[in-house]
Design an enzyme around this catalytic site. Structure first.
Site, PDB file in Angstrom:
ATOM      1  N   HIS A 234       7.222 -12.877  23.538  1.00  0.00           N
ATOM      2  CA  HIS A 234       7.080 -11.580  22.886  1.00  0.00           C
ATOM      3  C   HIS A 234       5.722 -10.973  23.214  1.00  0.00           C
ATOM      4  O   HIS A 234       4.779 -11.661  23.630  1.00  0.00           O
ATOM      5  CB  HIS A 234       7.223 -11.711  21.366  1.00  0.00           C
ATOM      6  CG  HIS A 234       6.022 -12.304  20.683  1.00  0.00           C
ATOM      7  ND1 HIS A 234       4.937 -11.554  20.289  1.00  0.00           N
ATOM      8  CD2 HIS A 234       5.727 -13.588  20.336  1.00  0.00           C
ATOM      9  CE1 HIS A 234       4.035 -12.338  19.718  1.00  0.00           C
ATOM     10  NE2 HIS A 234       4.485 -13.577  19.743  1.00  0.00           N
ATOM     11  N   CYS A 235       5.624  -9.652  23.017  1.00  0.00           N
ATOM     12  CA  CYS A 235       4.340  -8.952  23.038  1.00  0.00           C
ATOM     13  C   CYS A 235       4.289  -8.158  21.736  1.00  0.00           C
ATOM     14  O   CYS A 235       4.569  -8.713  20.677  1.00  0.00           O
ATOM     15  CB  CYS A 235       4.192  -8.096  24.296  1.00  0.00           C
ATOM     16  SG  CYS A 235       5.606  -7.058  24.708  1.00  0.00           S
ATOM     17  N   THR A 236       3.919  -6.880  21.771  1.00  0.00           N
ATOM     18  CA  THR A 236       3.950  -6.092  20.542  1.00  0.00           C
ATOM     19  C   THR A 236       5.305  -5.416  20.372  1.00  0.00           C
ATOM     20  O   THR A 236       5.994  -5.604  19.382  1.00  0.00           O
ATOM     21  CB  THR A 236       2.823  -5.047  20.523  1.00  0.00           C
ATOM     22  OG1 THR A 236       1.558  -5.722  20.466  1.00  0.00           O
ATOM     23  CG2 THR A 236       2.932  -4.153  19.291  1.00  0.00           C
TER      24      THR A 236
END
Length: 262
Positions: free
Chosen positions: A152-154
């Site tokens: 994941h990232c943001t």
């Protein structure tokens, strides 16, 4: 119920809530990376890799869901200023920022390029500047003991989308299928912005002070990115070799993440 059905059920269950603050499901843009055919008669295995937006707002319902999927490892691609204490702290979390800093909203707004072209250029740039960290991600994924894994990232759209695209392209998944998966992230952006507004309004500017078109995920962006990468390096596989992923690790990835179609 298989893992893919569970993912879809979990994702849909959040739609009954009108306000982000009241949702039982706040692990947004969550989906499985699996089930798609590869070029050599194989298929990407189910239940090995998942992707999402930030887990920062995860609820007990989300955490129970992650536990039931058996997720062991988390690859957090965010920069240090973006990160908060992860609610997934019982898992093995690896912080690997493949960008040194998030894109300046001012430069995005000032761009005269179509959104698809601007984003594709940023994705190639991300690969080149973050090659060593991308290789680190692939080295971790090549270890079968790390799976099932969550990346994941943001927003779960750009950095996560690039990493997943590289993995699928290496397995010979066609660009249309990769682009269609990438485009699904656009469906989560309104809910994610609402959730950030409800929970952490101080972080709102980073998400919404740019044209809305840059929060979308048009398929053409991914097509352009993959073509540009192939033009520069020959293929996604050759880029990964250039980045520092070994042939043995690529073989291990294929063995772990793909299987013959039966």
């Amino acid at each position: 119920m298989d893992a893919n059905s569970a993912v879809l059920r979990h994702r849909d269950s959040g739609r009954q809530f009108e306000r982000a603050a009241d949702r039982a499901v706040r692990l947004l843009n969550f989906r499985e990376v699996g089930g798609t055919p590869c070029a050599d008669g194989r298929r990407v295995r189910r239940g090995r890799l998942f992707r999402s937006a930030t887990p920062d707002f995860a609820t007990p319902t989300d955490l129970l869901f992650v536990e039931r999927l058996g997720i062991r490892t988390v690859l957090d691609l965010r920069t240090e200023p973006e990160r908060r204490e992860s609610p997934l702290r019982n898992l093995q979390v690896h912080s690997i920022p493949i960008l040194t800093q998030v894109w300046d909203p001012g430069s995005i707004a000032a761009s005269t390029l179509p959104p698809e072209r601007f984003l594709a250029d940023r994705y190639v740039e991300m690969c080149e500047l973050g090659a060593e960290r991308i290789a680190e991600c692939f080295n971790l994924l090549a270890n079968s003991a790390a799976s099932p894994a969550l990346v994941h990232c943001t927003a779960g759209k750009d950095r996560t989308g690039v990493l997943v695209a590289l993995l699928l392209a290496t397995f010979g998944v066609d660009s249309r299928t990769i682009a269609e998966d990438y485009a699904l992230s656009a469906l989560a952006m309104p809910e994610l912005v609402a959730l950030i507004r409800d929970q952490t309004p101080e972080r709102l500017d980073a998400m919404v002070s740019q044209p809305s078109s840059f929060l979308s995920a048009p398929q053409e962006t991914m097509h352009l990115f993959l073509v540009d990468l192939a033009t520069r390096y020959g293929s996604a596989t050759r880029f990964l070799l250039h980045a520092g992923v070994s042939e043995d690790q690529l073989d291990a990835l294929a063995e772990h993440f793909t299987a013959p179609i039966r």
